[in-house]
Design a protein around this motif. Structure first.
Motif, PDB file in Angstrom:
ATOM      1  N   HIS A   1       0.411  13.198   3.088  1.00  0.00           N
ATOM      2  CA  HIS A   1       0.482  13.060   1.635  1.00  0.00           C
ATOM      3  C   HIS A   1       1.930  13.245   1.192  1.00  0.00           C
ATOM      4  CE1 HIS A   1      -0.402  13.791  -2.615  1.00  0.00           C
ATOM      5  NE2 HIS A   1      -1.660  13.398  -2.385  1.00  0.00           N
ATOM      6  N   TRP A   2       2.437  12.313   0.386  1.00  0.00           N
ATOM      7  CA  TRP A   2       3.841  12.327  -0.004  1.00  0.00           C
ATOM      8  C   TRP A   2       4.208  13.584  -0.792  1.00  0.00           C
ATOM      9  CZ3 TRP A   2       7.455   9.530   2.130  1.00  0.00           C
ATOM     10  CH2 TRP A   2       7.139   8.286   2.690  1.00  0.00           C
ATOM     11  N   TYR A   3       3.326  14.065  -1.643  1.00  0.00           N
ATOM     12  CA  TYR A   3       3.655  15.252  -2.434  1.00  0.00           C
ATOM     13  C   TYR A   3       3.799  16.470  -1.516  1.00  0.00           C
ATOM     14  CZ  TYR A   3       3.740  18.405  -6.467  1.00  0.00           C
ATOM     15  OH  TYR A   3       4.123  19.326  -7.409  1.00  0.00           O
ATOM     16  N   ASP A   4       2.951  16.574  -0.521  1.00  0.00           N
ATOM     17  CA  ASP A   4       3.037  17.680   0.425  1.00  0.00           C
ATOM     18  C   ASP A   4       4.398  17.673   1.121  1.00  0.00           C
ATOM     19  OD1 ASP A   4       1.753  19.895   1.872  1.00  0.00           O
ATOM     20  OD2 ASP A   4       1.805  18.573   3.607  1.00  0.00           O
ATOM     21  N   LEU A   5       4.892  16.493   1.491  1.00  0.00           N
ATOM     22  CA  LEU A   5       6.177  16.389   2.180  1.00  0.00           C
ATOM     23  C   LEU A   5       7.338  16.747   1.259  1.00  0.00           C
ATOM     24  CD1 LEU A   5       7.877  15.524   4.650  1.00  0.00           C
ATOM     25  CD2 LEU A   5       7.849  13.197   3.720  1.00  0.00           C
ATOM     26  N   PHE A   6       7.433  16.105   0.106  1.00  0.00           N
ATOM     27  CA  PHE A   6       8.600  16.285  -0.753  1.00  0.00           C
ATOM     28  C   PHE A   6       8.628  17.670  -1.401  1.00  0.00           C
ATOM     29  CE2 PHE A   6       9.668  11.549  -1.744  1.00  0.00           C
ATOM     30  CZ  PHE A   6      10.060  11.396  -0.421  1.00  0.00           C
TER      31      PHE A   6
ATOM     32  N   VAL B   1      16.645  10.688   2.423  1.00  0.00           N
ATOM     33  CA  VAL B   1      17.487  11.849   2.121  1.00  0.00           C
ATOM     34  C   VAL B   1      17.392  12.143   0.631  1.00  0.00           C
ATOM     35  CG1 VAL B   1      19.131  11.599   4.019  1.00  0.00           C
ATOM     36  CG2 VAL B   1      19.486  10.319   1.908  1.00  0.00           C
ATOM     37  N   ARG B   2      17.705  13.407   0.268  1.00  0.00           N
ATOM     38  CA  ARG B   2      17.670  13.775  -1.152  1.00  0.00           C
ATOM     39  C   ARG B   2      19.026  14.316  -1.610  1.00  0.00           C
ATOM     40  NH1 ARG B   2      14.693  18.676  -4.235  1.00  0.00           N
ATOM     41  NH2 ARG B   2      16.805  19.498  -3.966  1.00  0.00           N
ATOM     42  N   PHE B   3      19.424  13.883  -2.815  1.00  0.00           N
ATOM     43  CA  PHE B   3      20.675  14.299  -3.425  1.00  0.00           C
ATOM     44  C   PHE B   3      20.378  15.075  -4.707  1.00  0.00           C
ATOM     45  CE2 PHE B   3      21.366  10.373  -1.180  1.00  0.00           C
ATOM     46  CZ  PHE B   3      22.643  10.455  -0.625  1.00  0.00           C
ATOM     47  N   SER B   4      21.271  15.990  -5.043  1.00  0.00           N
ATOM     48  CA  SER B   4      21.236  16.596  -6.368  1.00  0.00           C
ATOM     49  C   SER B   4      22.088  15.764  -7.321  1.00  0.00           C
ATOM     50  CB  SER B   4      21.775  18.023  -6.324  1.00  0.00           C
ATOM     51  OG  SER B   4      23.176  18.020  -6.047  1.00  0.00           O
ATOM     52  N   ARG B   5      21.899  15.967  -8.624  1.00  0.00           N
ATOM     53  CA  ARG B   5      22.728  15.285  -9.615  1.00  0.00           C
ATOM     54  C   ARG B   5      24.196  15.651  -9.427  1.00  0.00           C
ATOM     55  NH1 ARG B   5      23.052  12.555 -13.846  1.00  0.00           N
ATOM     56  NH2 ARG B   5      20.834  12.123 -13.785  1.00  0.00           N
TER      57      ARG B   5
ATOM     58  N   MET C   1       0.834  -1.209   0.000  1.00  0.00           N
ATOM     59  CA  MET C   1       0.000   0.000   0.000  1.00  0.00           C
ATOM     60  C   MET C   1       0.866   1.255   0.000  1.00  0.00           C
ATOM     61  SD  MET C   1      -3.275  -0.913   2.445  1.00  0.00           S
ATOM     62  CE  MET C   1      -2.290  -1.209   3.912  1.00  0.00           C
ATOM     63  N   GLN C   2       1.976   1.220   0.734  1.00  0.00           N
ATOM     64  CA  GLN C   2       2.860   2.386   0.774  1.00  0.00           C
ATOM     65  C   GLN C   2       3.479   2.653  -0.596  1.00  0.00           C
ATOM     66  OE1 GLN C   2       2.992   4.366   3.385  1.00  0.00           O
ATOM     67  NE2 GLN C   2       1.676   2.990   4.553  1.00  0.00           N
ATOM     68  N   LEU C   3       3.874   1.599  -1.296  1.00  0.00           N
ATOM     69  CA  LEU C   3       4.441   1.766  -2.634  1.00  0.00           C
ATOM     70  C   LEU C   3       3.397   2.333  -3.600  1.00  0.00           C
ATOM     71  CD1 LEU C   3       6.520  -1.535  -2.939  1.00  0.00           C
ATOM     72  CD2 LEU C   3       7.384   0.767  -2.490  1.00  0.00           C
ATOM     73  N   ARG C   4       2.178   1.844  -3.515  1.00  0.00           N
ATOM     74  CA  ARG C   4       1.112   2.367  -4.388  1.00  0.00           C
ATOM     75  C   ARG C   4       0.854   3.852  -4.103  1.00  0.00           C
ATOM     76  NH1 ARG C   4      -2.383  -2.762  -2.467  1.00  0.00           N
ATOM     77  NH2 ARG C   4      -1.228  -4.375  -3.623  1.00  0.00           N
ATOM     78  N   ALA C   5       0.867   4.222  -2.829  1.00  0.00           N
ATOM     79  CA  ALA C   5       0.647   5.619  -2.474  1.00  0.00           C
ATOM     80  C   ALA C   5       1.764   6.502  -3.019  1.00  0.00           C
ATOM     81  CB  ALA C   5       0.553   5.762  -0.951  1.00  0.00           C
ATOM     82  N   LEU C   6       2.996   6.067  -2.889  1.00  0.00           N
ATOM     83  CA  LEU C   6       4.133   6.839  -3.401  1.00  0.00           C
ATOM     84  C   LEU C   6       3.994   7.087  -4.899  1.00  0.00           C
ATOM     85  CD1 LEU C   6       7.053   5.149  -1.453  1.00  0.00           C
ATOM     86  CD2 LEU C   6       6.719   7.611  -1.598  1.00  0.00           C
ATOM     87  N   ILE C   7       3.699   6.038  -5.654  1.00  0.00           N
ATOM     88  CA  ILE C   7       3.613   6.166  -7.111  1.00  0.00           C
ATOM     89  C   ILE C   7       2.433   7.043  -7.514  1.00  0.00           C
ATOM     90  CG2 ILE C   7       3.338   4.904  -9.276  1.00  0.00           C
ATOM     91  CD1 ILE C   7       4.592   2.464  -7.786  1.00  0.00           C
ATOM     92  N   SER C   8       1.282   6.793  -6.901  1.00  0.00           N
ATOM     93  CA  SER C   8       0.085   7.536  -7.270  1.00  0.00           C
ATOM     94  C   SER C   8       0.221   9.014  -6.931  1.00  0.00           C
ATOM     95  CB  SER C   8      -1.136   6.937  -6.570  1.00  0.00           C
ATOM     96  OG  SER C   8      -2.313   7.630  -6.907  1.00  0.00           O
ATOM     97  N   GLU C   9       0.653   9.324  -5.715  1.00  0.00           N
ATOM     98  CA  GLU C   9       0.673  10.710  -5.245  1.00  0.00           C
ATOM     99  C   GLU C   9       1.828  11.519  -5.816  1.00  0.00           C
ATOM    100  OE1 GLU C   9      -1.287   9.017  -1.148  1.00  0.00           O
ATOM    101  OE2 GLU C   9       0.522  10.242  -0.988  1.00  0.00           O
ATOM    102  N   LEU C  10       2.986  10.880  -6.012  1.00  0.00           N
ATOM    103  CA  LEU C  10       4.149  11.614  -6.510  1.00  0.00           C
ATOM    104  C   LEU C  10       4.224  11.637  -8.031  1.00  0.00           C
ATOM    105  CD1 LEU C  10       6.912  10.426  -4.019  1.00  0.00           C
ATOM    106  CD2 LEU C  10       5.805  12.664  -4.098  1.00  0.00           C
ATOM    107  N   SER C  11       3.891  10.531  -8.677  1.00  0.00           N
ATOM    108  CA  SER C  11       4.080  10.428 -10.120  1.00  0.00           C
ATOM    109  C   SER C  11       2.796  10.694 -10.900  1.00  0.00           C
ATOM    110  CB  SER C  11       4.622   9.037 -10.475  1.00  0.00           C
ATOM    111  OG  SER C  11       4.815   8.911 -11.863  1.00  0.00           O
ATOM    112  N   LEU C  12       1.753   9.913 -10.666  1.00  0.00           N
ATOM    113  CA  LEU C  12       0.564   9.975 -11.521  1.00  0.00           C
ATOM    114  C   LEU C  12      -0.203  11.291 -11.352  1.00  0.00           C
ATOM    115  CD1 LEU C  12      -0.793   6.317 -11.309  1.00  0.00           C
ATOM    116  CD2 LEU C  12       0.967   7.290 -12.799  1.00  0.00           C
ATOM    117  N   HIS C  13      -0.434  11.707 -10.121  1.00  0.00           N
ATOM    118  CA  HIS C  13      -1.203  12.940  -9.913  1.00  0.00           C
ATOM    119  C   HIS C  13      -0.421  14.181 -10.329  1.00  0.00           C
ATOM    120  CE1 HIS C  13      -4.968  11.733  -7.869  1.00  0.00           C
ATOM    121  NE2 HIS C  13      -4.270  10.691  -7.452  1.00  0.00           N
TER     122      HIS C  13
END
Length: 667
Positions: free
Chosen positions: A382-387, A518-522, A273-285
């Protein structure tokens, strides 16, 4: 030999079956022979959107007003079973920018186009594909965290989620005997990789650089030639990424979310369920702003990546079908060792955790930023709100005294606004603080970050340098200075460095003990890749990223994540003053992180909702998550205890680590 069919659900394999899979893979490797390493919250228009405004702003404006601290911090989250449900209503929640509005088009090129989700319809206008939220208003109230701030970070504290409203769109049914037909999905027939890529192609005119049609589905690989490996070639600090070349077109930069795992991972219902939420909220929406990947190490069959047959078998054996096309398998002998032949891969594998991500970034030039997360991280919001807020907030931070602010826990009940917190840090810093790359470095280091615009930080009176600059590194925990000598046994990192090709002494380290998310830049990963490749450097992930950022003068940011704390047992700090003295003690000899490997402070850190140690003591965040997802808690949650029995906790966005497989059994 039985090759698993596409319809088999490998989550239910017994331990004996998995062991048999290891044996079969090993035999296949033997039959294939030795491989040749070089062979080929502005509200969208929606009648069912929650009525509150979004807290997400693409242009983050620092809030100079005081934090609302009218009550003491606590952990008393509302339980919906205690309220009249007729007065409570959950509504679809979408914390996205106002895509395609006049204001949005002034900033961005192209158009946002809705994407099809797992139910075969466009997700942006389908309530079944959205999490639901409860508006925080009387009689609901939320507790305030000890550390971090919803107010200052921009995260939403006006809504909360119970387990049904948050996860029903992704397969959670709880004790419901029947589910609304519109919510039902045969998840084994969903192809998340295909959904993500089709979504990206619908929105390709928005982005600076997109891959070829099948690039997101390709495998990782070893260097295809000695020239490609490019041993000891200098890293080109002036090389321009495709996104930068088209900056004037206001194209949107893209982000990869890379989830690290091993082959033994069990894909529980909760994890799926967590993986589905990540994909749906961050990518698809979002229309393809993010792409989610699983990066899985195959440890018991090290040669499998050289054989399509073995690769396919391992994919079916270890990953549920719905996630096949977001998964990239790798192993040390067939992937990291060919790229980094100068490293000692026989060392503790903890020294190599960042290497697969470095190579992932090298092989995926379409992304500018890379979140790396462990699979035992959960977010109740919501993952998008966080990131999106973490990115926007980090971009607005000035570089002056940034490392010094990073090194402290922000406590709004003591420090008041973040502006006042910054003034406190300035008053306690006598030498001006870190200003660009350090003047004295190892002889082989050529700092790649920008040169400060002034000779001394005091000249930057308006705190301008670094504002609107993307962060090279973002952490959800403080980033603390460590000892000059990394072999100091007090820090428990005496085996944190291995530099077989360099005789230089280790520089002063900025020690980070928080790798769950954590987040990295290129640019950051490019520097780490070149250093690993050219000098054979092995370094712990808790130390490496922040150290590289410091030595190269890159921008590193600690995000003020709202974090709840629940002390138990004797000797743990309880009052705000005790917590401040304990967590924010300065100096390498005084900071509690110096004893981070000992029971005393392990037990304290375990009582944070976002804990970065795995302790024999009870983890507070784990207990909160169990109560939220199960409706009951086994054991105690703090010295006050909690009422046992059924309940429906309603949580704001709380980032929780760790949540292990056994913690959510029976979901």
């Amino acid at each position: 030999m039985i090759i698993p069919s596409r319809s088999m659900d490998m989550r239910h394999l017994s331990k004996y079956t998995v062991s048999a899979a290891f044996i079969v893979i090993t035999l296949l490797v033997y039959l294939q022979g030795s491989p040749n390493l070089y062979a080929h919250h502005t509200r969208p228009d929606s009648s069912f959107h929650t009525t509150a405004k979004s807290h997400y702003h693409e242009h983050y404006h620092h809030n100079d007003s005081a934090e609302t601290v009218g009550k003491e911090p606590s952990n008393e989250f509302p339980d919906l079973k205690n309220f009249n449900e007729s007065r409570l209503e959950s509504r679809p929640y979408k914390p996205y920018p106002a895509y395609n509005s006049a204001e949005w088009r002034k900033r961005w090129q192209g158009s946002h186009r809705a994407c099809v989700g797992p139910r075969g319809v466009e997700v942006n206008e389908n309530p079944a594909d959205m999490p639901k939220a409860y508006r925080i208003q009387e009689p609901l109230t939320l507790p305030e965290p000890v550390f971090g701030s919803y107010h200052e970070s921009g995260l939403d504290a006006d809504h909360c989620f119970d387990r049904y409203s948050r996860l029903e769109s992704y397969g959670f049914h709880g004790k419901k005997k029947r589910t609304n037909a519109s919510m039902s999905v045969d998840w084994s027939k969903v192809d998340w990789g295909s959904l993500q890529h089709k979504c990206l192609l619908r929105n390709e005119d928005r982005f600076c650089h997109i891959p070829s049609p099948d690039a997101t589905l390709t495998r990782l690989r070893a260097p295809q030639s000695a020239n490609e490996l490019g041993a000891h070639q200098a890293h080109n600090k002036h090389q321009q990424h495709p996104a930068a070349a088209q900056k004037d077109k206001k194209c949107k930069k893209r982000t990869a979310v890379v989830l690290r795992a091993y082959q033994e991972m069990t894909y529980t219902k909760d994890l799926s369920m967590q993986l589905r939420a990540l994909i749906s909220e961050l990518s698809l929406h979002s229309g393809g702003e993010y792409t989610v990947f699983l990066l899985i190490e195959i440890r018991h069959a090290p040669k499998l990546l050289t054989s399509p047959t073995i690769y396919k078998f391992a994919l079916h054996a270890f990953v549920p079908r719905e996630f096949h096309n977001i998964t990239l398998l790798w192993s040390v002998p067939s992937f990291t060792l060919p790229w980094y032949p100068g490293t000692n891969q026989a060392l503790n594998q903890m020294l190599h955790m960042d290497q697969p991500l470095q190579l992932f970034a090298h092989l995926h030039p379409q992304f500018d930023h890379f979140w790396m997360m462990e699979l035992d991280v959960r977010y109740t919001g919501h993952w998008y709100d966080l990131f999106a807020n973490a990115d926007a907030w980090a971009r607005k931070q000035a570089r002056r005294l940034l490392w010094e602010r990073n090194a402290r826990f922000y406590m709004p009940h003591l420090h008041r606004s973040y502006k006042e917190f910054g003034e406190l840090v300035a008053n306690q810093t006598v030498d001006g603080g870190v200003w660009g790359a350090p003047a004295s470095t190892t002889s082989s280091l050529d700092p790649e970050g920008p040169t400060p615009p002034y000779p001394h930080p005091d000249n930057d009176t308006d705190y301008e340098w670094g504002v609107d600059e993307d962060a090279g590194f973002i952490s959800f925990a403080p980033i603390l200075p460590g000892p000059k000598d990394p072999t100091n046994p007090d820090w428990g990192i005496q085996k944190g460095f291995a530099t077989p090709n360099s005789n230089d002494s280790a520089p002063r380290t900025y020690y980070l003990d928080a790798t769950p998310a954590v987040r990295f830049s290129r640019e950051m990963l490019g520097i780490m890749h070149a250093t690993t490749r050219d000098y054979g450097v092995d370094i712990l992930p808790e130390i490496g990223p922040a150290t590289f950022a410091y030595l190269h003068g890159l921008k590193a940011v600690s995000f003020p994540l709202p974090t709840f704390y629940d002390p138990v047992g004797e000797g743990q700090p309880r009052t705000l003053e005790e917590i401040e003295r304990g967590f924010n003690a300065q100096g390498v000899r005084n900071t509690p992180w110096r004893w981070g490997r000992g029971d005393r402070w392990n037990a304290v850190f375990a009582r944070l909702t976002y804990a970065w140690v795995i302790s024999r003591w009870e983890q507070f965040g784990t207990g909160i998550y169990r109560w939220w997802i199960h409706g009951s808690e086994v054991g105690t949650l703090g010295e006050k205890g909690r009422k046992e029995g059924r309940g429906r906790l309603c949580l704001p966005g709380v980032l929780i680590h760790p949540v292990k497989e056994g913690d959510v059994s029976g979901v």
